[in-house]
Write a protein that holds these residues in place. Structure first.
Motif, PDB file in Angstrom:
ATOM      1  N   GLY A  18       0.814  -1.208   0.000  1.00  0.00           N
ATOM      2  CA  GLY A  18       0.000   0.000   0.000  1.00  0.00           C
ATOM      3  C   GLY A  18       0.848   1.259   0.000  1.00  0.00           C
ATOM      4  O   GLY A  18       0.553   2.227  -0.715  1.00  0.00           O
ATOM      5  N   LEU A  19       1.919   1.256   0.805  1.00  0.00           N
ATOM      6  CA  LEU A  19       2.810   2.415   0.841  1.00  0.00           C
ATOM      7  C   LEU A  19       3.458   2.639  -0.524  1.00  0.00           C
ATOM      8  O   LEU A  19       3.541   3.778  -1.008  1.00  0.00           O
ATOM      9  CB  LEU A  19       3.884   2.212   1.914  1.00  0.00           C
ATOM     10  CG  LEU A  19       4.941   3.311   2.027  1.00  0.00           C
ATOM     11  CD1 LEU A  19       4.305   4.654   2.340  1.00  0.00           C
ATOM     12  CD2 LEU A  19       5.975   2.945   3.090  1.00  0.00           C
ATOM     13  N   ALA A  20       3.904   1.563  -1.160  1.00  0.00           N
ATOM     14  CA  ALA A  20       4.511   1.676  -2.486  1.00  0.00           C
ATOM     15  C   ALA A  20       3.522   2.265  -3.488  1.00  0.00           C
ATOM     16  O   ALA A  20       3.879   3.112  -4.321  1.00  0.00           O
ATOM     17  CB  ALA A  20       5.008   0.313  -2.958  1.00  0.00           C
ATOM     18  N   LEU A  21       2.274   1.834  -3.416  1.00  0.00           N
ATOM     19  CA  LEU A  21       1.246   2.338  -4.329  1.00  0.00           C
ATOM     20  C   LEU A  21       1.023   3.832  -4.127  1.00  0.00           C
ATOM     21  O   LEU A  21       0.967   4.600  -5.099  1.00  0.00           O
ATOM     22  CB  LEU A  21      -0.062   1.569  -4.113  1.00  0.00           C
ATOM     23  CG  LEU A  21      -1.253   2.023  -4.973  1.00  0.00           C
ATOM     24  CD1 LEU A  21      -0.966   1.807  -6.443  1.00  0.00           C
ATOM     25  CD2 LEU A  21      -2.524   1.284  -4.553  1.00  0.00           C
ATOM     26  N   VAL A  22       0.894   4.254  -2.861  1.00  0.00           N
ATOM     27  CA  VAL A  22       0.667   5.679  -2.578  1.00  0.00           C
ATOM     28  C   VAL A  22       1.842   6.519  -3.081  1.00  0.00           C
ATOM     29  O   VAL A  22       1.646   7.580  -3.692  1.00  0.00           O
ATOM     30  CB  VAL A  22       0.443   5.903  -1.063  1.00  0.00           C
ATOM     31  CG1 VAL A  22       0.436   7.390  -0.724  1.00  0.00           C
ATOM     32  CG2 VAL A  22      -0.867   5.268  -0.621  1.00  0.00           C
ATOM     33  N   LEU A  23       3.064   6.064  -2.825  1.00  0.00           N
ATOM     34  CA  LEU A  23       4.243   6.818  -3.254  1.00  0.00           C
ATOM     35  C   LEU A  23       4.311   6.923  -4.780  1.00  0.00           C
ATOM     36  O   LEU A  23       4.782   7.927  -5.330  1.00  0.00           O
ATOM     37  CB  LEU A  23       5.519   6.154  -2.718  1.00  0.00           C
ATOM     38  CG  LEU A  23       5.708   6.186  -1.195  1.00  0.00           C
ATOM     39  CD1 LEU A  23       6.936   5.360  -0.815  1.00  0.00           C
ATOM     40  CD2 LEU A  23       5.847   7.609  -0.682  1.00  0.00           C
ATOM     41  N   SER A  24       3.835   5.894  -5.465  1.00  0.00           N
ATOM     42  CA  SER A  24       3.909   5.898  -6.935  1.00  0.00           C
ATOM     43  C   SER A  24       2.816   6.754  -7.573  1.00  0.00           C
ATOM     44  O   SER A  24       2.997   7.262  -8.685  1.00  0.00           O
ATOM     45  CB  SER A  24       3.825   4.466  -7.472  1.00  0.00           C
ATOM     46  OG  SER A  24       2.532   3.925  -7.257  1.00  0.00           O
ATOM     47  N   LYS A  25       1.695   6.912  -6.874  1.00  0.00           N
ATOM     48  CA  LYS A  25       0.547   7.616  -7.453  1.00  0.00           C
ATOM     49  C   LYS A  25       0.426   9.068  -6.995  1.00  0.00           C
ATOM     50  O   LYS A  25      -0.320   9.839  -7.608  1.00  0.00           O
ATOM     51  CB  LYS A  25      -0.752   6.872  -7.108  1.00  0.00           C
ATOM     52  CG  LYS A  25      -0.840   5.466  -7.683  1.00  0.00           C
ATOM     53  CD  LYS A  25      -0.817   5.480  -9.205  1.00  0.00           C
ATOM     54  CE  LYS A  25      -0.962   4.081  -9.790  1.00  0.00           C
ATOM     55  NZ  LYS A  25      -0.859   4.080 -11.267  1.00  0.00           N
ATOM     56  N   CYS A  26       1.137   9.430  -5.916  1.00  0.00           N
ATOM     57  CA  CYS A  26       0.980  10.778  -5.350  1.00  0.00           C
ATOM     58  C   CYS A  26       2.348  11.454  -5.300  1.00  0.00           C
ATOM     59  O   CYS A  26       3.137  11.190  -4.384  1.00  0.00           O
ATOM     60  CB  CYS A  26       0.366  10.715  -3.956  1.00  0.00           C
ATOM     61  SG  CYS A  26      -1.173   9.764  -3.868  1.00  0.00           S
ATOM     62  N   GLU A  27       2.626  12.322  -6.257  1.00  0.00           N
ATOM     63  CA  GLU A  27       3.943  12.962  -6.333  1.00  0.00           C
ATOM     64  C   GLU A  27       4.251  13.795  -5.103  1.00  0.00           C
ATOM     65  O   GLU A  27       5.371  13.793  -4.595  1.00  0.00           O
ATOM     66  CB  GLU A  27       4.012  13.845  -7.590  1.00  0.00           C
ATOM     67  CG  GLU A  27       5.365  14.494  -7.796  1.00  0.00           C
ATOM     68  CD  GLU A  27       5.420  15.293  -9.089  1.00  0.00           C
ATOM     69  OE1 GLU A  27       6.005  16.405  -9.064  1.00  0.00           O
ATOM     70  OE2 GLU A  27       4.887  14.809 -10.107  1.00  0.00           O
ATOM     71  N   VAL A  28       3.235  14.501  -4.594  1.00  0.00           N
ATOM     72  CA  VAL A  28       3.456  15.346  -3.418  1.00  0.00           C
ATOM     73  C   VAL A  28       3.834  14.501  -2.201  1.00  0.00           C
ATOM     74  O   VAL A  28       4.654  14.906  -1.366  1.00  0.00           O
ATOM     75  CB  VAL A  28       2.208  16.210  -3.124  1.00  0.00           C
ATOM     76  CG1 VAL A  28       1.005  15.345  -2.755  1.00  0.00           C
ATOM     77  CG2 VAL A  28       2.488  17.208  -2.001  1.00  0.00           C
ATOM     78  N   LEU A  43      -6.726   8.669  -2.209  1.00  0.00           N
ATOM     79  CA  LEU A  43      -5.871   7.489  -2.053  1.00  0.00           C
ATOM     80  C   LEU A  43      -5.051   7.587  -0.765  1.00  0.00           C
ATOM     81  O   LEU A  43      -4.958   6.617   0.001  1.00  0.00           O
ATOM     82  CB  LEU A  43      -4.941   7.344  -3.264  1.00  0.00           C
ATOM     83  CG  LEU A  43      -4.095   6.069  -3.301  1.00  0.00           C
ATOM     84  CD1 LEU A  43      -4.977   4.831  -3.493  1.00  0.00           C
ATOM     85  CD2 LEU A  43      -3.051   6.146  -4.419  1.00  0.00           C
ATOM     86  N   LEU A  44      -4.454   8.752  -0.515  1.00  0.00           N
ATOM     87  CA  LEU A  44      -3.679   8.950   0.708  1.00  0.00           C
ATOM     88  C   LEU A  44      -4.569   8.825   1.937  1.00  0.00           C
ATOM     89  O   LEU A  44      -4.187   8.194   2.930  1.00  0.00           O
ATOM     90  CB  LEU A  44      -2.995  10.317   0.697  1.00  0.00           C
ATOM     91  CG  LEU A  44      -2.244  10.708   1.979  1.00  0.00           C
ATOM     92  CD1 LEU A  44      -1.131   9.719   2.281  1.00  0.00           C
ATOM     93  CD2 LEU A  44      -1.689  12.121   1.864  1.00  0.00           C
ATOM     94  N   ASN A  45      -5.748   9.408   1.878  1.00  0.00           N
ATOM     95  CA  ASN A  45      -6.664   9.324   3.013  1.00  0.00           C
ATOM     96  C   ASN A  45      -7.055   7.876   3.308  1.00  0.00           C
ATOM     97  O   ASN A  45      -7.081   7.448   4.458  1.00  0.00           O
ATOM     98  CB  ASN A  45      -7.917  10.160   2.740  1.00  0.00           C
ATOM     99  CG  ASN A  45      -8.849  10.197   3.938  1.00  0.00           C
ATOM    100  OD1 ASN A  45      -8.499  10.692   4.995  1.00  0.00           O
ATOM    101  ND2 ASN A  45     -10.046   9.644   3.768  1.00  0.00           N
ATOM    102  N   ASP A  46      -7.344   7.130   2.249  1.00  0.00           N
ATOM    103  CA  ASP A  46      -7.706   5.716   2.432  1.00  0.00           C
ATOM    104  C   ASP A  46      -6.551   4.931   3.057  1.00  0.00           C
ATOM    105  O   ASP A  46      -6.760   4.078   3.928  1.00  0.00           O
ATOM    106  CB  ASP A  46      -8.087   5.082   1.093  1.00  0.00           C
ATOM    107  CG  ASP A  46      -9.491   5.455   0.647  1.00  0.00           C
ATOM    108  OD1 ASP A  46     -10.244   6.032   1.461  1.00  0.00           O
ATOM    109  OD2 ASP A  46      -9.835   5.167  -0.515  1.00  0.00           O
TER     110      ASP A  46
END
Length: 352
Positions: A30-40, A178-181
């Motif tokens: 999940g962390l990898a997904l968030v980092l890949s989808k959210c540049e900020v 996505l980050l909130n989830d």
């Protein structure tokens, strides 16, 4: 129109509940997904002190591609290896910086020596062919664990889950579903389990240990077996030998995983820890040696070093268990603060 996704009969669900594997695997993927989808989020992640101290400032203006792998696998000499998270940055189409993360569940402690040794093995030439394009000085490894530790290797560091959670907590999640989830998923705010789910951890202590706690506000124990503090409590209390009276509640300022024989001197020079923290640990070590609890050679086994707040809560009624023994257990804060409960049930909320 409001639309809600629910998996099975659960009240709260998200895309992260669909990830295969146990809790540790889900958190990591999940962390990898968030980092890949959210540049900020990715840029903020690289600004965490534990990463920035090792990797330095990233020149994002020249970064034109980022490749993030979750559970990257490699087979070398007949052995299979799996890197939890690999982040590769490219500038001008050429390899720029790379970090590899070996993650452990935020709900349990683990041997940092084991995780660090795993990273060192992964960073060896030819273990992962994907790393070969990067210069060795631009490759970094990190453990992602529940508690901070000290790793002396120049290109290996430690990230603490709590720092990641605090980072995400302070970010604006209202515009990033996505980050909130993911934040809700790892903290279980909408579920049945909380990150800080325990209130008071009760530990039996000898007279010399109580003296050290009162003088230096430091307590240490092996980072293994029944001694591990597996779930971070709001407070600690220590039961005196004999009747098991508990006189004070302590807040935890730092939990440091340390092998004194290998890392102590380097720890004392590490300005990431305050001078106050380092001086307390130094005073504790001096005390242990002067009182012959330790010899000239410091312990080689991994320790949990707990640095405690000087601000305490007194328990003037000195509650104690009906029968004192060597158990380590969690109690409700309300029970310990209740003046009418001077004798606590022998069956504590949960034994550690």
């Amino acid at each position: 129109m409001k639309t809600t996704f629910r998996l099975y009969n659960r009240l709260h669900s998200s895309i992260f509940d669909l990830i295969d594997g146990n809790g540790e695997t889900q958190q990591t993927k999940g962390l990898a997904l968030v980092l890949s989808k959210c540049e900020v989020v990715l840029k903020a992640f690289f600004k965490l002190g534990s990463i920035k101290d090792k990797v330095g400032e990233i020149e994002w203006a020249i970064v034109d591609e980022t490749l993030i792998n979750a559970e990257l696998t490699s087979t070398t000499s007949g052995k299979q290896f799996r890197a939890d998270i690999v982040i590769r940055l490219y500038a001008g189409g050429k390899p720029y910086k790379m970090i590899m993360i070996e993650a452990k569940s935020l709900n349990k402690n683990t041997s940092v020596e084991t995780a660090s040794a795993q990273i060192e093995n992964y960073l060896q030439p030819n273990t992962f062919k994907e790393f070969g394009a990067f210069n060795a000085e631009n490759i970094y490894g990190f453990t992602l664990t529940k508690y901070p530790t000290y790793v002396a290797a120049r290109q290996i560091g430690t990230i603490v889950w709590n720092d990641v959670i605090k980072l995400f907590y302070h970010m604006d999640k209202s515009k990033n579903e996505l980050l909130n989830d993911y934040f809700q998923f790892i903290t279980k705010i909408n579920g049945a389990m909380y990150f800080y789910e325990k209130e008071v951890f009760s530990i039996p202590t000898a007279d010399w240990s109580n003296e050290a706690i009162n003088k230096f506000h430091v307590y240490e124990c092996p980072n293994s077996g029944r001694y591990q503090i597996k779930q971070k409590p709001l407070y600690l209390t220590f039961r005196k030998s004999g009747g098991g009276e508990m006189e004070k509640l302590y807040k935890i300022e730092e939990i440091i995983i340390l092998s004194f024989s290998k890392d102590y001197q380097t720890f004392l020079e590490d300005n990431r820890y305050s001078e106050t923290t380092r001086q307390r640990v130094r005073n504790y070590v001096d005390y242990m040696q002067q009182n012959n609890n330790w010899g000239e050679v410091l312990p080689s086994d991994e320790k949990q070093v707990l640095v405690l707040s000087e601000q305490t809560i007194d328990l003037p009624h000195k509650p104690k268990p009906r029968l004192n023994n060597s158990f380590r257990a969690y109690y409700k804060l309300s029970d310990l603060l209740n003046w009418e409960k001077k004798i606590l049930d022998q069956n504590p909320k949960e034994e550690a």
